[in-house]
Design an enzyme around this catalytic site. Structure first.
Site, PDB file in Angstrom:
ATOM      1  N   SER A   4       0.849  -1.204   0.000  1.00 44.42           N
ATOM      2  CA  SER A   4       0.000   0.000   0.000  1.00 44.42           C
ATOM      3  C   SER A   4       0.872   1.237   0.000  1.00 44.42           C
ATOM      4  O   SER A   4       2.003   1.212   0.512  1.00 44.42           O
ATOM      5  CB  SER A   4      -0.897   0.007   1.239  1.00 44.42           C
ATOM      6  OG  SER A   4      -1.608   1.226   1.350  1.00 44.42           O
TER       7      SER A   4
ATOM      8  N   TYR B 108      -1.622  -0.893  10.582  1.00 51.51           N
ATOM      9  CA  TYR B 108      -1.748  -1.088   9.141  1.00 51.51           C
ATOM     10  C   TYR B 108      -0.554  -0.501   8.395  1.00 51.51           C
ATOM     11  O   TYR B 108       0.043  -1.164   7.530  1.00 51.51           O
ATOM     12  CB  TYR B 108      -3.034  -0.450   8.636  1.00 51.51           C
ATOM     13  CG  TYR B 108      -3.243  -0.626   7.150  1.00 51.51           C
ATOM     14  CD1 TYR B 108      -3.632  -1.848   6.626  1.00 51.51           C
ATOM     15  CD2 TYR B 108      -3.052   0.433   6.255  1.00 51.51           C
ATOM     16  CE1 TYR B 108      -3.836  -2.023   5.269  1.00 51.51           C
ATOM     17  CE2 TYR B 108      -3.252   0.272   4.900  1.00 51.51           C
ATOM     18  CZ  TYR B 108      -3.638  -0.956   4.409  1.00 51.51           C
ATOM     19  OH  TYR B 108      -3.823  -1.137   3.051  1.00 51.51           O
TER      20      TYR B 108
END
Length: 266
Positions: free
Chosen positions: A144, A157
């Protein structure tokens, strides 16, 4: 470099295949002639997808209903994959949590680390020796843009995707000349069920609509990137801007900005 030629015995594995990018990856690989092993928790969705792929592309699609954050379930899958001829592994499953770490659910945060990092590592180790022995194979790891910079109120995350990003790019360099490749897919905002899983229904309002990319675009770019032997695939203009900003903006500046943004995610 190109992807391995599909054969009846080879399989492409896609994790997180029940929706979003994973479902689109499965469809794209089936369209190239690959039979599949579809992995996710939601067995009903996997069977529906397997049926659609078989009808649309005339390929076999096996279903493995596995919670990859569970070590025992994951170990059973890894043991199987180590004995199979795997042409492509798409490490795509993952989820995010938002909020201050001190008030987070420790079990949920631990589950996120298991899925986003440990499972990626375990599955890669399961298939890599066979790929190297055949001198053919492709591994995709979905990281990501969040892994390019600190993420206050999104700490677990951001850290887990920093692992995914660095692991993928490191392995890409390590595998040079082996016939096996590793590609990082590092998307920004993608239209999926991601917000629902993250339990933040207003997440899709944080970024203007035109800046989102579809799951299909992300998957198509990823497969093309694997076929071209690319190190990193960043789909969409906004994700590319995020990538540059994350790499070159001073941490002392980007940290407070992101903390303010993520405080609004509720």
């Amino acid at each position: 470099m190109s992807l391995p030629t599909p054969t009846p015995g080879l399989r492409a594995v896609v994790t997180g295949a029940s929706s979003g990018i994973g479902e689109a990856l499965a469809d794209g690989l089936a369209g190239r002639g690959y039979s599949l092993i579809l992995v996710a928790r939601r067995e009903d969705r996997l069977h529906e997808l397997a049926h659609r792929l078989a009808e649309r592309h005339r390929v076999d699609a096996e279903v493995r209903a596995v919670d990859l954050s569970d070590r025992d379930e994951r170990a059973t899958l890894c043991e199987e994959l180590a004995t199979r001829e795997i042409a492509v592994l798409c490490n795509n499953a993952g989820f995010a949590t938002y909020g201050t770490l001190a008030t987070a659910n420790p079990a949920r945060e631990r589950q996120q680390v298991e899925l986003n990092t440990v499972a990626v590592h375990d599955l890669t180790l399961a298939v890599l020796p066979g790929m190297l022995a055949r001198r053919a194979g492709a591994i995709l790891i979905t990281g990501s843009t969040a892994g390019n910079q600190p993420g206050p109120n999104n700490a677990t995350y951001a850290a887990s995707k920093a692992f995914a990003n660095t692991f993928a790019e490191s392995l890409h360099g390590e595998l040079a000349g082996t016939g096996v490749q590793c590609t990082l897919l590092a998307p920004g905002p993608v239209r999926t069920e991601y917000a629902e899983v993250a339990e933040v229904p207003n997440l899709d309002r944080m970024v203007p609509g035109p800046l989102w990319v579809s799951a299909e675009q992300a998957a198509n770019d990823a497969i093309a990137g694997m076929a071209g032997g690319r190190r990193r695939v960043v789909p969409g203009i906004f994700a590319k801007v995020q990538t540059v900003g994350g790499q070159y903006t001073p941490r002392g500046l980007v940290g407070p900005i992101l903390r303010t943004i993520y405080r609004r995610v509720k």
